[in-house]
Design a protein around this motif. Structure first.
Motif, PDB file in Angstrom:
ATOM      1  N   ILE A 290      27.572 -16.870  -7.089  1.00 27.88           N
ATOM      2  CA  ILE A 290      27.020 -18.209  -7.332  1.00 27.88           C
ATOM      3  C   ILE A 290      25.512 -18.194  -7.105  1.00 27.88           C
ATOM      4  O   ILE A 290      24.737 -18.714  -7.908  1.00 27.88           O
ATOM      5  N   VAL A 291      25.114 -17.607  -6.008  1.00 32.57           N
ATOM      6  CA  VAL A 291      23.704 -17.293  -5.778  1.00 32.57           C
ATOM      7  C   VAL A 291      23.635 -15.770  -5.694  1.00 32.57           C
ATOM      8  O   VAL A 291      24.281 -15.180  -4.825  1.00 32.57           O
ATOM      9  N   PRO A 292      22.894 -15.136  -6.595  1.00 30.56           N
ATOM     10  CA  PRO A 292      22.929 -13.665  -6.650  1.00 30.56           C
ATOM     11  C   PRO A 292      22.656 -13.018  -5.299  1.00 30.56           C
ATOM     12  O   PRO A 292      21.707 -13.381  -4.599  1.00 30.56           O
ATOM     13  N   ASN A 293      23.506 -12.082  -4.960  1.00 28.25           N
ATOM     14  CA  ASN A 293      23.393 -11.317  -3.717  1.00 28.25           C
ATOM     15  C   ASN A 293      23.467 -12.176  -2.460  1.00 28.25           C
ATOM     16  O   ASN A 293      23.101 -11.729  -1.380  1.00 28.25           O
ATOM     17  N   THR A 294      23.907 -13.401  -2.586  1.00 29.10           N
ATOM     18  CA  THR A 294      23.932 -14.280  -1.419  1.00 29.10           C
ATOM     19  C   THR A 294      25.277 -14.987  -1.253  1.00 29.10           C
ATOM     20  O   THR A 294      25.909 -14.896  -0.207  1.00 29.10           O
TER      21      THR A 294
ATOM     22  N   ALA B  35       5.323  -7.690  -8.681  1.00 27.19           N
ATOM     23  CA  ALA B  35       5.481  -7.710  -7.241  1.00 27.19           C
ATOM     24  C   ALA B  35       4.335  -8.542  -6.655  1.00 27.19           C
ATOM     25  O   ALA B  35       3.358  -8.827  -7.328  1.00 27.19           O
ATOM     26  N   GLY B  36       4.487  -8.905  -5.400  1.00 27.22           N
ATOM     27  CA  GLY B  36       3.395  -9.592  -4.732  1.00 27.22           C
ATOM     28  C   GLY B  36       3.644 -11.061  -4.460  1.00 27.22           C
ATOM     29  O   GLY B  36       2.907 -11.676  -3.689  1.00 27.22           O
TER      30      GLY B  36
ATOM     31  N   PHE C 200      22.556  -1.462  12.169  1.00 23.04           N
ATOM     32  CA  PHE C 200      22.059  -0.109  12.432  1.00 23.04           C
ATOM     33  C   PHE C 200      20.547  -0.084  12.416  1.00 23.04           C
ATOM     34  O   PHE C 200      19.919  -1.039  11.986  1.00 23.04           O
TER      35      PHE C 200
ATOM     36  N   LEU D 156      15.981  -6.695  -9.109  1.00 27.33           N
ATOM     37  CA  LEU D 156      15.155  -6.168  -8.021  1.00 27.33           C
ATOM     38  C   LEU D 156      14.300  -7.230  -7.340  1.00 27.33           C
ATOM     39  O   LEU D 156      13.838  -7.040  -6.225  1.00 27.33           O
TER      40      LEU D 156
ATOM     41  N   PHE E 267      18.739  -6.760  -1.168  1.00 30.67           N
ATOM     42  CA  PHE E 267      19.298  -6.471   0.154  1.00 30.67           C
ATOM     43  C   PHE E 267      18.885  -7.526   1.184  1.00 30.67           C
ATOM     44  O   PHE E 267      19.681  -7.959   1.989  1.00 30.67           O
TER      45      PHE E 267
ATOM     46  N   GLY F 176      13.461  -1.416  -5.487  1.00 21.93           N
ATOM     47  CA  GLY F 176      14.084  -2.482  -4.733  1.00 21.93           C
ATOM     48  C   GLY F 176      13.203  -2.997  -3.624  1.00 21.93           C
ATOM     49  O   GLY F 176      13.461  -4.040  -3.049  1.00 21.93           O
ATOM     50  N   LEU F 177      12.184  -2.267  -3.360  1.00 26.20           N
ATOM     51  CA  LEU F 177      11.304  -2.664  -2.270  1.00 26.20           C
ATOM     52  C   LEU F 177      10.082  -3.407  -2.757  1.00 26.20           C
ATOM     53  O   LEU F 177       9.201  -3.734  -1.986  1.00 26.20           O
ATOM     54  N   VAL F 178      10.006  -3.654  -4.046  1.00 21.36           N
ATOM     55  CA  VAL F 178       8.799  -4.269  -4.560  1.00 21.36           C
ATOM     56  C   VAL F 178       8.673  -5.692  -4.055  1.00 21.36           C
ATOM     57  O   VAL F 178       9.628  -6.309  -3.637  1.00 21.36           O
ATOM     58  N   GLY F 179       7.495  -6.178  -4.155  1.00 29.34           N
ATOM     59  CA  GLY F 179       7.275  -7.542  -3.731  1.00 29.34           C
ATOM     60  C   GLY F 179       6.431  -7.616  -2.492  1.00 29.34           C
ATOM     61  O   GLY F 179       6.045  -8.698  -2.062  1.00 29.34           O
TER      62      GLY F 179
ATOM     63  N   PHE G 251       7.763 -11.214   2.629  1.00 32.90           N
ATOM     64  CA  PHE G 251       8.497 -10.335   3.543  1.00 32.90           C
ATOM     65  C   PHE G 251       7.892 -10.463   4.932  1.00 32.90           C
ATOM     66  O   PHE G 251       6.669 -10.491   5.086  1.00 32.90           O
TER      67      PHE G 251
ATOM     68  N   ASN H 138      14.319  -9.250  -3.540  1.00 37.01           N
ATOM     69  CA  ASN H 138      14.961  -8.053  -3.005  1.00 37.01           C
ATOM     70  C   ASN H 138      16.446  -8.311  -2.749  1.00 37.01           C
ATOM     71  O   ASN H 138      16.803  -9.195  -1.977  1.00 37.01           O
TER      72      ASN H 138
ATOM     73  N   ARG I  32      22.368 -11.914   5.988  1.00 33.92           N
ATOM     74  CA  ARG I  32      21.342 -10.876   5.875  1.00 33.92           C
ATOM     75  C   ARG I  32      22.021  -9.614   5.378  1.00 33.92           C
ATOM     76  O   ARG I  32      23.240  -9.592   5.210  1.00 33.92           O
ATOM     77  N   TYR I  33      21.221  -8.607   5.195  1.00 33.41           N
ATOM     78  CA  TYR I  33      21.767  -7.332   4.737  1.00 33.41           C
ATOM     79  C   TYR I  33      22.877  -6.864   5.677  1.00 33.41           C
ATOM     80  O   TYR I  33      22.667  -6.752   6.887  1.00 33.41           O
TER      81      TYR I  33
ATOM     82  N   GLU J 188       6.864 -12.300  -3.551  1.00 37.55           N
ATOM     83  CA  GLU J 188       7.957 -12.464  -2.592  1.00 37.55           C
ATOM     84  C   GLU J 188       7.451 -12.274  -1.172  1.00 37.55           C
ATOM     85  O   GLU J 188       6.649 -11.379  -0.891  1.00 37.55           O
TER      86      GLU J 188
ATOM     87  N   PHE K 229      11.300  -1.208   5.882  1.00 38.64           N
ATOM     88  CA  PHE K 229      11.013  -0.423   4.685  1.00 38.64           C
ATOM     89  C   PHE K 229      10.377   0.914   5.054  1.00 38.64           C
ATOM     90  O   PHE K 229      10.767   1.973   4.573  1.00 38.64           O
TER      91      PHE K 229
END
Lengths: 535, 392
Positions: free
Chosen positions: A449-453, B183-184, A535, B286, B291, A6-9, B188, B289, A495-496, B186, B196
């Motif tokens: 409608i917009v994923p996760n948003t 990846a790469g 948090f 995924l 979240f 989930g942290l990729v990118g 952040f 992201n 946001r989260y 998006e 993270f």
């Protein structure tokens, strides 16, 4: 492991270089160097902040509780939410709940200290207060900061998930999981969905995660010097609740649980349920109006109630596929005897009721919010709650204000809405439905409608009483159909864990309200919400 | 049907329909990384697994001992055949290419699949930097050691970012790129990256219960789960019991830090000079992201495609993040066609650019002339949509 996907990118470049280390030290360092691991924290602060702007035709503001509306629609006593046709109220409420956790490093994982407070605002006046704590708009001094929980958790094995002892004022839910380490969303889905117990209490709980999840809890819910005046007896009499719960994972993400709870009440009805406002127990004349339980005509009762139940949940987070389900069956039985039979209508009161719930969920799309749900709730009813045999559900709303709010139902008016500050109102605020029993069906459809948003949800629900209710007006026949609700919610995740929402619901009232003096129109409500877990 | 029978039927249906009779591996014996079953899916024919020392990388990053990585090497049918190097993603290993290695090998290609440092059967030194650039250096040195001059790099997720770093810094040593849910792309912020780093811990990975592993493996990565994929769960659960898992968990922590190190790849997409195919599942859970950002995967991938010269985009309808295992047949068809003839891929053109069609009176572009679009890949047009297939 792959949760980290989930942290990729994230992007990167060449790393900081370290000088070559010759000899054994280099080998040792390569195996043991952990300097970049996330460090545990000594101090943790979680803030729950909530704002709700409402517009509704419901009237709810009892004399004793400023800004608080509790209880079933149409109840003639207590919070007494009535429906005023052609008029609507608008108001803005806010709530802040900070949760502080302190785990000093020097105790090396052996213990944590927690404190949880609650501050409620109603714009222009105080909120969630009793008596004379009026004020809070201009000058804005809040005098109603509440202590929700102060407790210490001990971890004898230094592994909180394996063994935890919680001592002090703590959340007490009908779920077997440690409430200090489990998200609320799990707590209200993996037990009895808060239909029987969901409040705070002082006591001791032990949570074990060795083989399945187990909990033992002992909490005194109230006390009184019941015989001080009549017998010059200084001893305190207690209401205490002992709970044993066990959940076993028969398969990954498929859990089956059983529970046995026992409540003993020696207070003869003299203990208070809410800051001295109303008394608790089956003889309370004030509490049922606030919480929607049955009212029993028994003076100075002592007795006990037990609950035996089983529940299951399967794939409720959709980790195993698209279909999930959960449900429970609960039996409650017991008996109270009057300590003052000469002046009591009922010498004794026997209790025997059953409740059941089933929810089936289907995730039809990609996002976590693309979900269809169908749910049914049943509780046995009693056509004459005034006699000496009560055959309905018995919840901890008999002892708390509120003690059990089933809020994971996705309705807004038919049952109390979860996102609330000072309003736990609904057509049915306790699954006993004032003793008359409940048969409810709920269906919802939600779409990311917009994923996760951006998520839209529409819902429909209807509810019937299980038994013939007492008439409001002797000349008007009162039916069992409580009503049918249509609602819609649009949520935007900024946001989260930060969400704004627009919610609206309309209840087509049924024959249950025929002849009601306070419900002469269909209830409706529209409100916005802003929620942030920081948090 | 009576109400009690209906209730029972619902319970049974709920219990059997979605998850079936899945089993728990929590009580199974520990599995060592070196004992991972690297073999063909159907016949269980073992792949040849090799280990090699990488002295240049070891020296460059100051490792106390020489870094060894493991890889599978399936020889080519002819000396002229291309070599395809498969690079796995975060938290996985070369077996995540199980549906590709034999298929590509059967097409005559030399197939190399590498376990990156920290993963699979490779070394897991705590001091390896675990940046995507260091990972790319590992791949680069490995291909050099194995005598591969211009491989086609196929990288999934983190392996995609690793492959991009390779492509940007070693363009002369590359034939083509296949980026699979890379990846790469998006963006952040530094505050998000700091978050993270704060929440990612080895304990979080080590002590994940089996129920959560199902979530992170199946739910997060797949839209078309099949029972034959259950090895993903079994191996992950059993691996967590081996003493070596501690080093693996920490390697994951450092890799996330490495991923978060900077925006080198994102800022230099324009320097990718080789033909590039970007394959992604439209139902990726995924990317972006979930979240922090939410939104559509398509937007992220189109950003990457629009910034890489001559990149082409292949959305796999209804597929998830690990698209090569989620929709293997459709993926292999698209990827094989590209590897066979990278020049034939149709470059992605942004809508804004597409709108700049010639106005009336302007000369029409000559097919095949520089700047015009090549013909679309026929296999893309005829490929069955994975979403038409059975769903779990």
């Amino acid at each position: 492991m792959l949760a980290a996907l989930g942290l990729v990118g994230l992007a990167s470049s060449s790393a900081a270089q370290s000088p070559p280390v010759p000899g054994l030290y280099g080998e040792w360092l390569e195996a043991k160097n952990r300097e970049e691991d996330a460090e545990p924290r000594e101090f943790t602060l979680i803030n729950y902040f909530f704002t709700r702007a409402s517009m509704t035709n419901q009237v709810g503001d009892p004399a004793g509780l400023r800004g608080v509306a509790l209880g079933p629609i149409g109840s003639p006593v207590g919070s007494a939410v009535s429906i005023e046709p052609g008029r609507s109220a608008y108001f803005v409420e806010q709530r802040w709940i900070p949760v502080i956790e302190y785990s000093p490093f020097f105790v090396d994982g052996l213990a944590s200290f927690r404190a949880q407070f609650e501050v409620d605002f109603l714009w222009g006046r105080s909120a969630n207060t009793i008596g004379q704590n009026e004020g809070g708009g201009f000058n804005a001094d809040q005098v109603n900061i509440q202590t929700k929980n102060i407790n210490v958790a001990l971890y004898p094995t230094r592994s909180p998930s394996k063994l935890a002892l919680l001592i002090g004022t703590q959340p007490v839910y009908d779920s077997p999981y440690d409430p200090t380490r489990t998200p609320l969303s799990d707590l209200v889905r993996t037990g009895y969905k808060l239909a029987f117990l969901g409040s705070d209490a002082t006591g001791l709980s032990i949570f074990s995660g060795y083989k399945g999840n187990a909990r033992l809890t002992l909490t005194p819910l109230g006390s009184a010097q019941a015989d001080r005046a009549t017998r010059n007896d200084p001893r305190l009499k207690y209401i205490w609740l002992a709970m044993a719960d066990y959940v076993y994972p028969v398969r990954p993400n498929t859990n089956v649980g059983v529970s046995l709870w026992y409540l003993n009440d020696d207070t003869k009805g003299d203990a208070y349920a809410f800051e001295g406002l109303v008394k608790s127990g089956p003889s309370s004349s004030g509490l049922p109006g606030f919480t929607g339980t049955a009212r029993f005509d028994i003076n100075r009762p002592t007795g006990s109630v037990f609950w035996a139940g089983a529940h299951f949940n399967h794939n409720i987070d959709f980790r195993m596929g698209r279909l999930g389900a959960s449900g429970f069956v609960m039996y409650n039985g017991g008996k109270y005897e009057s300590d003052d039979p000469d002046n009591s209508v009922l010498d004794e009161l026997s209790i025997s009721g059953v409740s059941a719930n089933l929810e089936v969920m289907y995730q039809w799309g990609r996002g976590p919010g693309d979900v269809l749900t169908v749910e049914g709730m049943f509780s046995s009813g009693d056509s004459n709650p005034g006699d000496d045999k009560y055959t309905g559900a018995f919840t901890l709303n008999q002892y708390g204000l509120p003690g059990a709010v089933w809020f994971n139902h996705k309705m807004l008016i038919l049952f109390p809405f979860t996102s609330t500050v000072n309003n736990y109102t609904g057509a049915v605020t306790d699954i006993s439905n004032q003793g008359y029993g409940l048969r409810a069906g709920i269906a919802t459809a939600a779409w990311d409608i917009v994923p996760n948003t951006l998520n839209l949800k529409v819902g429909a629900g209807l509810a019937n009483a299980g038994a013939e209710p007492a008439r409001w007006d002797p000349t008007v026949r009162r039916g069992r159909f409580i009503g049918a609700e249509l609602n819609a919610e649009l949520r935007y995740h900024i946001r989260y864990l930060m969400t704004v929402g627009l919610h609206g619901g309309y209840l087509f009232r049924g024959s249950f309200y025929d002849g009601a003096p306070t419900v002469k129109s269909d209830p409706w409500a529209a409100f916005t919400t802003f929620t942030w877990y920081a948090f | 049907m009576s109400s009690s029978r209906a209730f029972t039927a619902l319970l049974v249906a709920a219990g059997l329909s979605s998850a079936g009779c899945v089993r728990s591996y929590a009580s199974e014996s520990a599995l060592s990384f070196k004992d991972l079953d690297y073999s063909t899916e159907g016949t269980k024919q073992p792949w040849p697994v090799h280990r090699v020392a990488l002295p240049d990388v070891s020296a460059r990053y100051g490792l106390g001992t020489a870094l060894h990585v493991s890889y599978v090497d399936l020889p080519a049918a002819s000396p002229e055949a291309k070599t395809v190097v498969f690079v796995h993603g975060l938290g996985s290993y070369l077996k995540f290419w199980r549906a590709q290695l034999d298929v590509f090998h059967a097409q005559g290609y030399r197939v190399i699949a590498v376990d990156l440092p920290g993963y699979g059967k490779s070394d897991k030194p705590a001091t390896f930097p675990y940046t995507m650039e260091a990972m790319a250096d590992v791949v680069h040195e490995l291909t050099r050691v194995l005598g591969v001059e211009k491989p086609v790099l196929m990288g999934h997720s983190m392996g995609g970012q690793t492959s991009l770093s390779y492509a940007i810094r070693y363009p002369e040593s590359l034939g083509a790129l296949v980026l699979v849910s890379p990846a790469g792309f998006e963006k952040f912020t530094w505050k998000e990256k700091a978050w993270f780093a704060r929440v990612m811990s080895a304990d979080f990975i080590k002590y994940a219960p089996e129920a959560n592993i199902w979530g992170s493996v199946r739910q997060a990565n797949f839209m078309h789960w099949r029972p034959e994929l259950e090895w993903l769960i079994e191996e992950r659960v059993r691996l967590s019991k081996t003493p070596e898992f501690d080093a693996y968990a920490y390697a994951n922590v450092r890799t996330v830090r490495g991923l978060a190190h900077n925006d080198f790849v994102r800022d230099n997409l324009g320097h990718v000079t080789v033909p590039t195919l970007i394959v992604y599942g439209t139902d990726d859970r995924l990317i972006p992201n979930p979240f922090l950002h939410g939104g559509e995967t398509r937007d992220i991938m189109e950003f990457g495609a629009s910034n890489i010269p001559s990149a082409s985009l292949a959305p796999m309808k209804g597929c998830g993040h690990t698209v090569q295992l989620d929709c293997p047949a459709a993926f292999n068809e698209v990827a094989l066609a590209f590897v066979k003839d990278p020049a034939s891929a149709r470059p992605f053109v942004e809508k804004a650019r597409e709108d700049k069609t010639p106005k009336p009176g302007e000369p029409a572009p000559v097919p095949g002339a520089p700047g015009t679009q090549p013909s679309p890949m026929p296999q893309q047009q005829d490929a069955p949509a994975p979403s038409d297939g059975p769903r779990p």
